[in-house]
Design a protein around this motif. Structure first.
Motif, PDB file in Angstrom:
ATOM      1  N   ILE A   1       0.813  -1.213   0.000  1.00 52.41           N
ATOM      2  CA  ILE A   1       0.000   0.000   0.000  1.00 52.41           C
ATOM      3  C   ILE A   1       0.852   1.271   0.000  1.00 52.41           C
ATOM      4  O   ILE A   1       2.056   1.240   0.263  1.00 52.41           O
ATOM      5  N   ARG A   2       0.180   2.375  -0.299  1.00 55.95           N
ATOM      6  CA  ARG A   2       0.757   3.705  -0.114  1.00 55.95           C
ATOM      7  C   ARG A   2      -0.407   4.653   0.182  1.00 55.95           C
ATOM      8  O   ARG A   2      -1.564   4.339  -0.094  1.00 55.95           O
ATOM      9  N   TYR A   3      -0.087   5.837   0.731  1.00 54.50           N
ATOM     10  CA  TYR A   3      -1.128   6.760   1.198  1.00 54.50           C
ATOM     11  C   TYR A   3      -1.062   8.082   0.456  1.00 54.50           C
ATOM     12  O   TYR A   3      -0.010   8.724   0.403  1.00 54.50           O
ATOM     13  N   ASP A   4      -2.197   8.484  -0.122  1.00 51.73           N
ATOM     14  CA  ASP A   4      -2.336   9.752  -0.833  1.00 51.73           C
ATOM     15  C   ASP A   4      -2.832  10.801   0.155  1.00 51.73           C
ATOM     16  O   ASP A   4      -3.985  10.765   0.594  1.00 51.73           O
ATOM     17  N   LEU A   5      -1.966  11.734   0.535  1.00 49.05           N
ATOM     18  CA  LEU A   5      -2.299  12.770   1.508  1.00 49.05           C
ATOM     19  C   LEU A   5      -3.421  13.673   1.014  1.00 49.05           C
ATOM     20  O   LEU A   5      -4.288  14.097   1.780  1.00 49.05           O
ATOM     21  N   ARG A   6      -3.385  13.994  -0.252  1.00 44.11           N
ATOM     22  CA  ARG A   6      -4.317  14.954  -0.842  1.00 44.11           C
ATOM     23  C   ARG A   6      -5.750  14.444  -0.838  1.00 44.11           C
ATOM     24  O   ARG A   6      -6.693  15.170  -0.510  1.00 44.11           O
ATOM     25  N   SER A   7      -5.930  13.175  -1.180  1.00 42.68           N
ATOM     26  CA  SER A   7      -7.267  12.606  -1.290  1.00 42.68           C
ATOM     27  C   SER A   7      -7.655  11.766  -0.090  1.00 42.68           C
ATOM     28  O   SER A   7      -8.757  11.228  -0.063  1.00 42.68           O
ATOM     29  N   ASN A   8      -6.770  11.633   0.900  1.00 44.66           N
ATOM     30  CA  ASN A   8      -7.017  10.759   2.051  1.00 44.66           C
ATOM     31  C   ASN A   8      -7.403   9.372   1.551  1.00 44.66           C
ATOM     32  O   ASN A   8      -8.412   8.791   1.957  1.00 44.66           O
ATOM     33  N   LEU A   9      -6.577   8.843   0.673  1.00 42.49           N
ATOM     34  CA  LEU A   9      -6.869   7.596  -0.022  1.00 42.49           C
ATOM     35  C   LEU A   9      -5.727   6.606   0.197  1.00 42.49           C
ATOM     36  O   LEU A   9      -4.561   6.954   0.030  1.00 42.49           O
ATOM     37  N   ILE A  10      -6.062   5.388   0.589  1.00 40.30           N
ATOM     38  CA  ILE A  10      -5.071   4.332   0.708  1.00 40.30           C
ATOM     39  C   ILE A  10      -5.114   3.506  -0.561  1.00 40.30           C
ATOM     40  O   ILE A  10      -6.136   2.894  -0.881  1.00 40.30           O
ATOM     41  N   GLU A  11      -4.036   3.514  -1.316  1.00 47.07           N
ATOM     42  CA  GLU A  11      -3.966   2.759  -2.561  1.00 47.07           C
ATOM     43  C   GLU A  11      -3.387   1.373  -2.280  1.00 47.07           C
ATOM     44  O   GLU A  11      -2.362   1.239  -1.607  1.00 47.07           O
ATOM     45  N   ILE A  12      -4.064   0.356  -2.807  1.00 46.05           N
ATOM     46  CA  ILE A  12      -3.668  -1.035  -2.597  1.00 46.05           C
ATOM     47  C   ILE A  12      -3.192  -1.596  -3.931  1.00 46.05           C
ATOM     48  O   ILE A  12      -3.922  -1.551  -4.925  1.00 46.05           O
ATOM     49  N   ASN A  13      -1.981  -2.109  -3.960  1.00 46.72           N
ATOM     50  CA  ASN A  13      -1.386  -2.626  -5.191  1.00 46.72           C
ATOM     51  C   ASN A  13      -1.617  -4.135  -5.283  1.00 46.72           C
ATOM     52  O   ASN A  13      -0.987  -4.923  -4.588  1.00 46.72           O
ATOM     53  N   TYR A  14      -2.555  -4.522  -6.160  1.00 45.54           N
ATOM     54  CA  TYR A  14      -2.830  -5.935  -6.404  1.00 45.54           C
ATOM     55  C   TYR A  14      -2.077  -6.395  -7.648  1.00 45.54           C
ATOM     56  O   TYR A  14      -1.588  -5.586  -8.431  1.00 45.54           O
ATOM     57  N   ASP A  15      -2.046  -7.712  -7.844  1.00 50.46           N
ATOM     58  CA  ASP A  15      -1.434  -8.242  -9.058  1.00 50.46           C
ATOM     59  C   ASP A  15      -2.158  -7.759 -10.305  1.00 50.46           C
ATOM     60  O   ASP A  15      -1.564  -7.620 -11.368  1.00 50.46           O
ATOM     61  N   ASP A  16      -3.479  -7.514 -10.176  1.00 54.09           N
ATOM     62  CA  ASP A  16      -4.277  -7.127 -11.344  1.00 54.09           C
ATOM     63  C   ASP A  16      -4.555  -5.628 -11.404  1.00 54.09           C
ATOM     64  O   ASP A  16      -5.417  -5.179 -12.143  1.00 54.09           O
ATOM     65  N   GLY A  17      -3.842  -4.827 -10.631  1.00 58.07           N
ATOM     66  CA  GLY A  17      -4.027  -3.383 -10.705  1.00 58.07           C
ATOM     67  C   GLY A  17      -4.110  -2.734  -9.336  1.00 58.07           C
ATOM     68  O   GLY A  17      -4.036  -3.401  -8.300  1.00 58.07           O
ATOM     69  N   VAL A  18      -4.272  -1.414  -9.335  1.00 51.65           N
ATOM     70  CA  VAL A  18      -4.317  -0.629  -8.100  1.00 51.65           C
ATOM     71  C   VAL A  18      -5.742  -0.223  -7.794  1.00 51.65           C
ATOM     72  O   VAL A  18      -6.476   0.246  -8.667  1.00 51.65           O
ATOM     73  N   ARG A  19      -6.137  -0.401  -6.542  1.00 53.95           N
ATOM     74  CA  ARG A  19      -7.432   0.072  -6.075  1.00 53.95           C
ATOM     75  C   ARG A  19      -7.213   1.084  -4.960  1.00 53.95           C
ATOM     76  O   ARG A  19      -6.195   1.044  -4.275  1.00 53.95           O
ATOM     77  N   GLY A  20      -8.182   1.969  -4.765  1.00 56.38           N
ATOM     78  CA  GLY A  20      -8.050   2.971  -3.718  1.00 56.38           C
ATOM     79  C   GLY A  20      -9.147   2.822  -2.687  1.00 56.38           C
ATOM     80  O   GLY A  20     -10.311   2.635  -3.021  1.00 56.38           O
ATOM     81  N   LEU A  21      -8.775   2.884  -1.417  1.00 57.71           N
ATOM     82  CA  LEU A  21      -9.714   2.739  -0.307  1.00 57.71           C
ATOM     83  C   LEU A  21      -9.833   4.066   0.434  1.00 57.71           C
ATOM     84  O   LEU A  21      -8.842   4.637   0.875  1.00 57.71           O
ATOM     85  N   ASP A  22     -11.065   4.550   0.552  1.00 58.78           N
ATOM     86  CA  ASP A  22     -11.337   5.807   1.250  1.00 58.78           C
ATOM     87  C   ASP A  22     -10.782   5.724   2.670  1.00 58.78           C
ATOM     88  O   ASP A  22     -11.137   4.836   3.444  1.00 58.78           O
ATOM     89  N   GLY A  23      -9.918   6.684   3.024  1.00 63.28           N
ATOM     90  CA  GLY A  23      -9.295   6.675   4.341  1.00 63.28           C
ATOM     91  C   GLY A  23     -10.276   6.747   5.487  1.00 63.28           C
ATOM     92  O   GLY A  23      -9.985   6.279   6.590  1.00 63.28           O
ATOM     93  N   ASN A  24     -11.463   7.315   5.265  1.00 64.49           N
ATOM     94  CA  ASN A  24     -12.461   7.411   6.328  1.00 64.49           C
ATOM     95  C   ASN A  24     -12.992   6.045   6.738  1.00 64.49           C
ATOM     96  O   ASN A  24     -13.647   5.925   7.781  1.00 64.49           O
ATOM     97  N   LYS A  25     -12.729   5.022   5.935  1.00 65.37           N
ATOM     98  CA  LYS A  25     -13.183   3.662   6.241  1.00 65.37           C
ATOM     99  C   LYS A  25     -12.101   2.830   6.927  1.00 65.37           C
ATOM    100  O   LYS A  25     -12.269   1.625   7.121  1.00 65.37           O
ATOM    101  N   VAL A  26     -11.000   3.480   7.305  1.00 65.31           N
ATOM    102  CA  VAL A  26      -9.864   2.771   7.904  1.00 65.31           C
ATOM    103  C   VAL A  26      -9.531   3.376   9.268  1.00 65.31           C
ATOM    104  O   VAL A  26      -9.424   4.595   9.405  1.00 65.31           O
ATOM    105  N   LYS A  27      -9.369   2.531  10.284  1.00 71.04           N
ATOM    106  CA  LYS A  27      -9.008   3.003  11.624  1.00 71.04           C
ATOM    107  C   LYS A  27      -7.549   3.449  11.661  1.00 71.04           C
ATOM    108  O   LYS A  27      -7.213   4.499  12.203  1.00 71.04           O
TER     109      LYS A  27
END
Length: 256
Positions: A97-123
């Motif tokens: 993973i990596r964290y986008d400060l601007r969008s408060n988004l946690i990006e998850i790097n999968y074998d089939d591509g990158v997905r982004g998880l809204d930071g408000n849904k993460v403790k």
């Protein structure tokens, strides 16, 4: 293998909220096993929590112009990490993973591509360092703090977790282009600048330690300011950087 198993599972917690073109199915084939099924369940579980495409998610903030130098990431490199969702006590580890400060988004790097998880849904999330240790970043919404110094929609690095804690976050500013054609000096592009901000929370009030010329760190323990200043002077501690803040706050916690 452990990373691959974790990826398959997490892919199955994230797909209901993603369009078919974005949530690609994992090709388990003949390698489908108990471990592989756990991987798919884990991924789908997270996919259900409105994971978005980081390439299109702006959260109301315009995309940066082409002339903007730098990036909005806490660290632009994907790193091994883990996180816990706000809706579940389960920890999802072995993620990249990596964290986008601007969008408060946690990006998850999968074998089939990158997905982004809204930071408000993460403790919180943890990131592995070069020394194989982990740094924890907690959702500011999980902290009981208020006041003008309390940031919003961001994760804070937990530097010290005690009666008087120490947190930090990266504050983003844009430095405008200052190129002078006549003198041929300056920068032709706008630049993204990131500066660490240190803060603590005492009795529910957030206190930024980096405001102005004088640090507020000595005021974190009312009535002991002079004692703390004498301690800092005797030990040649300068309250201007993270090492100084750590030393003084450790002293404060020893006096509490």
């Amino acid at each position: 293998m452990r990373k691959h198993v974790a990826q398959i599972t997490l892919s199955l917690l994230l797909s209901a909220a993603i369009s078919p073109s974005f949530a690609q199915g994992s090709n388990v084939g003949n390698t489908a096993s108990t471990a592989g099924n756990e991987y798919l369940q884990k991924q789908n579980a997270v996919d259900r929590l409105a994971v978005v495409n980081p390439n299109t998610a702006t959260f109301g903030i315009p995309l940066p112009p082409a002339s903007l130098e730098g990036d909005f990431y806490l660290d632009s490199e994907f790193k091994e990490g883990s996180f816990e969702l706000t809706v579940s006590p389960k920890v999802y580890d072995d993620m990249v993973i990596r964290y986008d400060l601007r969008s408060n988004l946690i990006e998850i790097n999968y074998d089939d591509g990158v997905r982004g998880l809204d930071g408000n849904k993460v403790k919180y999330f943890d990131l592995k360092t070069s020394t194989n240790k982990y740094k924890r970043y907690v959702n500011v919404n999980q902290l009981k703090g208020s006041g003008d110094d309390m940031p919003t929609n961001i994760f804070l690095e937990v530097i010290l977790d005690g009666a008087v804690p120490l947190y930090s976050y990266e504050k983003i500013t844009i430095k405008k282009a200052d190129y002078n054609v006549a003198l041929n000096v300056g920068n032709k592009n706008d630049q993204i600048l990131k500066k660490p901000v240190y803060l603590s929370i005492v009795d529910g009030k957030a206190i930024e330690l980096t405001k102005g010329k004088n640090s507020n760190v000595f005021s974190l323990l009312p009535g002991k300011e002079n004692e703390l200043k004498a301690y800092a002077k005797a030990n040649k501690i300068k309250p201007k950087d993270v090492e100084g803040y750590v030393a003084i706050i450790n002293k404060i916690n020893s006096l509490n």
